[in-house]
Scaffold this active site. Structure first.
Site, PDB file in Angstrom:
ATOM      1  N   CYS A  99      -2.444   2.014   7.753  1.00  0.00           N
ATOM      2  CA  CYS A  99      -1.617   1.105   6.967  1.00  0.00           C
ATOM      3  C   CYS A  99      -2.014  -0.351   7.140  1.00  0.00           C
ATOM      4  O   CYS A  99      -2.347  -0.798   8.216  1.00  0.00           O
ATOM      5  CB  CYS A  99      -0.140   1.304   7.284  1.00  0.00           C
ATOM      6  SG  CYS A  99       0.245   1.289   9.031  1.00  0.00           S
TER       7      CYS A  99
ATOM      8  N   CYS B 117       3.043  -5.216  16.421  1.00  0.00           N
ATOM      9  CA  CYS B 117       2.288  -4.223  17.206  1.00  0.00           C
ATOM     10  C   CYS B 117       0.801  -4.611  17.224  1.00  0.00           C
ATOM     11  O   CYS B 117       0.223  -4.913  16.177  1.00  0.00           O
ATOM     12  CB  CYS B 117       2.464  -2.818  16.626  1.00  0.00           C
ATOM     13  SG  CYS B 117       4.172  -2.242  16.654  1.00  0.00           S
TER      14      CYS B 117
ATOM     15  N   GLU C  23       0.820  -1.208   0.000  1.00  0.00           N
ATOM     16  CA  GLU C  23       0.000   0.000   0.000  1.00  0.00           C
ATOM     17  C   GLU C  23       0.851   1.253   0.000  1.00  0.00           C
ATOM     18  O   GLU C  23       1.906   1.298   0.609  1.00  0.00           O
ATOM     19  CB  GLU C  23      -0.871   0.026   1.261  1.00  0.00           C
ATOM     20  CG  GLU C  23      -1.935  -1.025   1.246  1.00  0.00           C
ATOM     21  CD  GLU C  23      -2.705  -1.084   2.551  1.00  0.00           C
ATOM     22  OE1 GLU C  23      -2.763  -0.074   3.267  1.00  0.00           O
ATOM     23  OE2 GLU C  23      -3.242  -2.163   2.837  1.00  0.00           O
TER      24      GLU C  23
ATOM     25  N   CYS D 114      -1.930  -2.801  14.925  1.00  0.00           N
ATOM     26  CA  CYS D 114      -1.576  -2.521  13.533  1.00  0.00           C
ATOM     27  C   CYS D 114      -2.008  -3.648  12.598  1.00  0.00           C
ATOM     28  O   CYS D 114      -1.752  -4.824  12.862  1.00  0.00           O
ATOM     29  CB  CYS D 114      -0.069  -2.303  13.435  1.00  0.00           C
ATOM     30  SG  CYS D 114       0.490  -1.951  11.756  1.00  0.00           S
TER      31      CYS D 114
ATOM     32  N   CYS E  79       3.284   8.341   1.425  1.00  0.00           N
ATOM     33  CA  CYS E  79       3.619   7.422   2.506  1.00  0.00           C
ATOM     34  C   CYS E  79       3.930   6.066   1.877  1.00  0.00           C
ATOM     35  O   CYS E  79       3.071   5.453   1.248  1.00  0.00           O
ATOM     36  CB  CYS E  79       2.426   7.330   3.452  1.00  0.00           C
ATOM     37  SG  CYS E  79       2.636   6.114   4.752  1.00  0.00           S
TER      38      CYS E  79
ATOM     39  N   LEU F 147       6.354   5.728  19.918  1.00  0.00           N
ATOM     40  CA  LEU F 147       6.515   5.475  21.353  1.00  0.00           C
ATOM     41  C   LEU F 147       5.243   4.861  21.937  1.00  0.00           C
ATOM     42  O   LEU F 147       5.274   3.777  22.506  1.00  0.00           O
ATOM     43  CB  LEU F 147       6.895   6.795  22.050  1.00  0.00           C
ATOM     44  CG  LEU F 147       7.284   6.708  23.521  1.00  0.00           C
ATOM     45  CD1 LEU F 147       8.468   5.777  23.725  1.00  0.00           C
ATOM     46  CD2 LEU F 147       7.610   8.105  24.073  1.00  0.00           C
TER      47      LEU F 147
ATOM     48  N   CYS G 203       4.981  -7.263   7.894  1.00  0.00           N
ATOM     49  CA  CYS G 203       5.857  -6.759   8.948  1.00  0.00           C
ATOM     50  C   CYS G 203       5.941  -7.817  10.032  1.00  0.00           C
ATOM     51  O   CYS G 203       4.994  -8.558  10.248  1.00  0.00           O
ATOM     52  CB  CYS G 203       5.259  -5.465   9.524  1.00  0.00           C
ATOM     53  SG  CYS G 203       6.272  -4.681  10.798  1.00  0.00           S
TER      54      CYS G 203
ATOM     55  N   GLU H 101       8.670  -2.278   8.739  1.00  0.00           N
ATOM     56  CA  GLU H 101       9.552  -1.553   9.654  1.00  0.00           C
ATOM     57  C   GLU H 101      10.814  -1.189   8.869  1.00  0.00           C
ATOM     58  O   GLU H 101      11.623  -2.062   8.546  1.00  0.00           O
ATOM     59  CB  GLU H 101       9.869  -2.454  10.861  1.00  0.00           C
ATOM     60  CG  GLU H 101      11.013  -2.003  11.734  1.00  0.00           C
ATOM     61  CD  GLU H 101      10.907  -0.546  12.210  1.00  0.00           C
ATOM     62  OE1 GLU H 101       9.842  -0.133  12.678  1.00  0.00           O
ATOM     63  OE2 GLU H 101      11.914   0.183  12.081  1.00  0.00           O
TER      64      GLU H 101
HETATM   65  N1  SAH Z   1       7.120   0.337  11.414  1.00  0.00           N
HETATM   66  C1  SAH Z   1       7.211   1.756  11.523  1.00  0.00           C
HETATM   67  C2  SAH Z   1       6.486   2.528  10.429  1.00  0.00           C
HETATM   68  C3  SAH Z   1       5.144   2.055   9.976  1.00  0.00           C
HETATM   69  S1  SAH Z   1       3.752   2.363  10.997  1.00  0.00           S
HETATM   70  C4  SAH Z   1       6.768   2.209  12.887  1.00  0.00           C
HETATM   71  O1  SAH Z   1       6.319   1.383  13.670  1.00  0.00           O
HETATM   72  O2  SAH Z   1       6.911   3.385  13.207  1.00  0.00           O
HETATM   73  C5  SAH Z   1       3.500   4.103  10.978  1.00  0.00           C
HETATM   74  C6  SAH Z   1       2.853   4.629  12.269  1.00  0.00           C
HETATM   75  O3  SAH Z   1       1.474   4.230  12.355  1.00  0.00           O
HETATM   76  C7  SAH Z   1       3.510   4.099  13.535  1.00  0.00           C
HETATM   77  O4  SAH Z   1       3.609   5.143  14.463  1.00  0.00           O
HETATM   78  C8  SAH Z   1       2.514   3.057  14.006  1.00  0.00           C
HETATM   79  O5  SAH Z   1       2.676   2.762  15.361  1.00  0.00           O
HETATM   80  C9  SAH Z   1       1.212   3.704  13.650  1.00  0.00           C
HETATM   81  N2  SAH Z   1       0.047   2.819  13.544  1.00  0.00           N
HETATM   82  C10 SAH Z   1      -0.019   1.564  13.078  1.00  0.00           C
HETATM   83  N3  SAH Z   1      -1.269   1.104  13.117  1.00  0.00           N
HETATM   84  C11 SAH Z   1      -2.018   2.117  13.613  1.00  0.00           C
HETATM   85  C12 SAH Z   1      -3.409   2.245  13.907  1.00  0.00           C
HETATM   86  N4  SAH Z   1      -4.250   1.258  13.681  1.00  0.00           N
HETATM   87  N5  SAH Z   1      -3.832   3.429  14.395  1.00  0.00           N
HETATM   88  C13 SAH Z   1      -2.965   4.441  14.607  1.00  0.00           C
HETATM   89  N6  SAH Z   1      -1.666   4.375  14.371  1.00  0.00           N
HETATM   90  C14 SAH Z   1      -1.184   3.214  13.881  1.00  0.00           C
END
Ligand code: SAH
Length: 347
Positions: free
Chosen positions: A333, A116, A92, A119, A105, A215, A112, A160
C-alpha cells in the site's frame, strides 16, 4: 456552500433527507438502489425520480465517481488501481483474485498519520479522511472495470480505518445493506495499527467482521521502534483491548506480523510472541515485509519465515504465511500513490 457527497448517505440518512425535502420516503430506497446497486454516477441516470428533486439534489450534492488514473496488472491476476477523486487527490485500491472470490483492498484515508516506519502510505502524512461513499466507490469502480462481482473486502489500503471512525462505520453499513451490493460482514476484514480506544468503540458495535491487528512485534522496545502508535498504546494495553474485543463480540481476531530481517524474526521473538497471545485462539498472518524506499528495513528470507511459523505452531499459536500477491506491481500500500506524487512534483 460546498457540495456534500450523497453516495455517503446510509439508507436511514437518505430517508431523513427525503423527509427534510418534503419527499415521500420511498424515494430514499429508490435513490439508494440507483447509487449502491445499479452503481450510477450521474443524477440524470435516476430516471424514475422527479426532475425537480434531481435538480435540487444536484445543487447540494455530488456523487462519488473515482476515475482510473493508473492501472497495473500482475501476472497472478492482482490488479492495482490508482484512482483520482473529485478534488484531485489520489488513492490506491487493489483487486485480488482468490479461489473463494474477488477481494478488494480499499483505502480509507488520503495518506495516513500513524507513521509506521515500514509503510509507504504514511511517509507524507495524512491529507484527509475519505467519505463513506468514496470508500464504497472504490469497490464499485473495480466491479465496473472488471465486470466481475466483488465478494470480499479488506480495509487494508492507505489509511488507518479507526482514525476515520464515523465514515468507516457508515461505509460498512452501506456496503452490507441488503438494498445495496450486500456484502456480508463476515466477508469483511478491518485492519488497525492498534488505536486502543477505537478498538473498544468498534467492539460496542458488535459487528460480525474480522478485526486484524497489525502487531508486528511482541514487546514495547521493538514495537515502538517500528510503530509510533505504540508510544500511545503499549503492547499490553493493545492485547488487553483485543481480549475485550473478543469477549464483547464473540469474534476471534487475527494478528498481522510483517517480518523484518534481523528485527522481529528471531527464535526468541517467536517465543515472546507465543507467550503474549497463546490461549486467545487468535490467528497470526506472517508476511515478509515489502521493502519501500526510504525505509531501513529488508525482508526476512523465506526460510526464516517458515522457521518462525513452525516455532509458533509448536508453541500452540496458529500461524500461516500469507502469499505475496502482486509483488511484481508494487502492490504494497502507498507505493503507487507516492510514485504519482513524485511525478507531479517533478512536472
Ligand atoms: N492502518 C491499518 C491498515 C492499513 S495497512 C493497519 O495498520 O493495520 C495494512 C497492513 O499492511 C498492516 O498490517 C500494515 O502494518 C502492513 N504494511 C504496511 N506496509 C507494509 C510493508 N511495506 N510490508 C509489509 N506489510 C506492510
Amino acid at each position: 456552500m460546498e457540495k456534500q457527497c450523497l453516495s455517503s448517505y446510509t439508507l436511514q440518512q437518505l430517508t431523513a433527507l427525503m423527509k427534510e425535502l418534503g419527499q415521500p420516503t420511498f424515494r430514499a430506497k429508490q435513490i439508494f438502489h440507483w447509487l449502491h446497486q445499479k452503481l450510477v454516477v450521474d443524477f440524470s441516470a435516476m430516471t424514475d425520480q422527479p426532475k425537480a428533486l434531481l435538480a435540487k439534489l444536484e445543487e447540494r450534492f455530488y456523487l462519488a465517481n473515482p476515475t482510473i488514473q493508473r492501472k497495473q496488472q500482475s501476472k497472478d491476476g492482482t490488479v492495482k488501481y490508482l484512482f483520482r477523486l473529485a478534488d484531485g487527490n489520489c488513492i490506491e485500491t487493489v483487486l485480488m483474485r482468490y479461489h473463494y472470490g474477488n477481494t478488494v483492498c480499499v483505502s480509507t484515508q488520503v495518506g495516513c498519520r500513524m507513521g509506521c516506519r515500514f509503510c509507504a502510505s504514511t511517509q507524507a502524512g495524512r491529507v484527509r479522511n475519505l467519505e463513506a461513499g468514496e470508500i464504497a466507490s472504490e469497490i464499485y469502480a473495480v466491479q465496473k472495470d472488471t465486470g466481475e462481482r466483488v465478494s470480499h473486502i479488506v480495509l487494508m489500503g492507505i489509511g488507518e480505518p479507526l482514525d476515520n471512525f464515523e465514515n468507516v462505520m457508515d461505509f460498512l453499513e452501506i456496503i452490507s445493506c441488503a438494498d445495496g451490493v450486500n456484502i456480508g460482514m463476515r466477508n469483511i476484514s478491518l485492519s488497525t495499527c492498534g488505536v486502543v480506544p477505537q478498538i473498544d468503540r468498534l467492539a460496542e458495535k458488535k459487528l460480525q467482521l474480522t478485526l486484524s491487528v497489525s502487531l508486528h512485534a511482541p514487546n514495547n522496545t521493538m514495537r515502538s521502534s517500528m510503530m509510533p502508535v505504540n508510544d500511545a498504546y503499549s503492547v499490553e494495553e493493545l492485547i488487553d483491548a483485543c481480549r475485550r474485543y473478543q469477549k464483547t463480540t464473540g469474534r476471534r481476531i487475527s494478528f498481522e506480523y510483517s517480518m523484518v530481517r534481523g528485527v522481529n524474526d528471531t527464535a526468541e521473538t517467536a517465543r515472546q510472541l507465543a507467550n503474549l497471545i497463546r490461549g486467545m485462539g487468535a490467528h497470526v498472518n506472517l508476511i515478509p515485509i515489502n521493502p519501500v524506499d526510504g525505509s531501513p528495513y529488508s525482508a526476512s528470507d523465506a526460510e526464516n519465515v517458515k522457521r518462525f511459523q513452525s516455532l509458533l505452531t509448536q508453541m500452540g499459536v496458529n500461524a500461516t504465511v500469507r502469499r505475496r500477491l502482486g509483488s511484481d506491481i508494487s502492490a504494497a500500500c502507498g507505493q503507487l500513490r507516492r510514485e504519482e506524487a513524485t511525478k507531479e512534483d517533478k512536472a
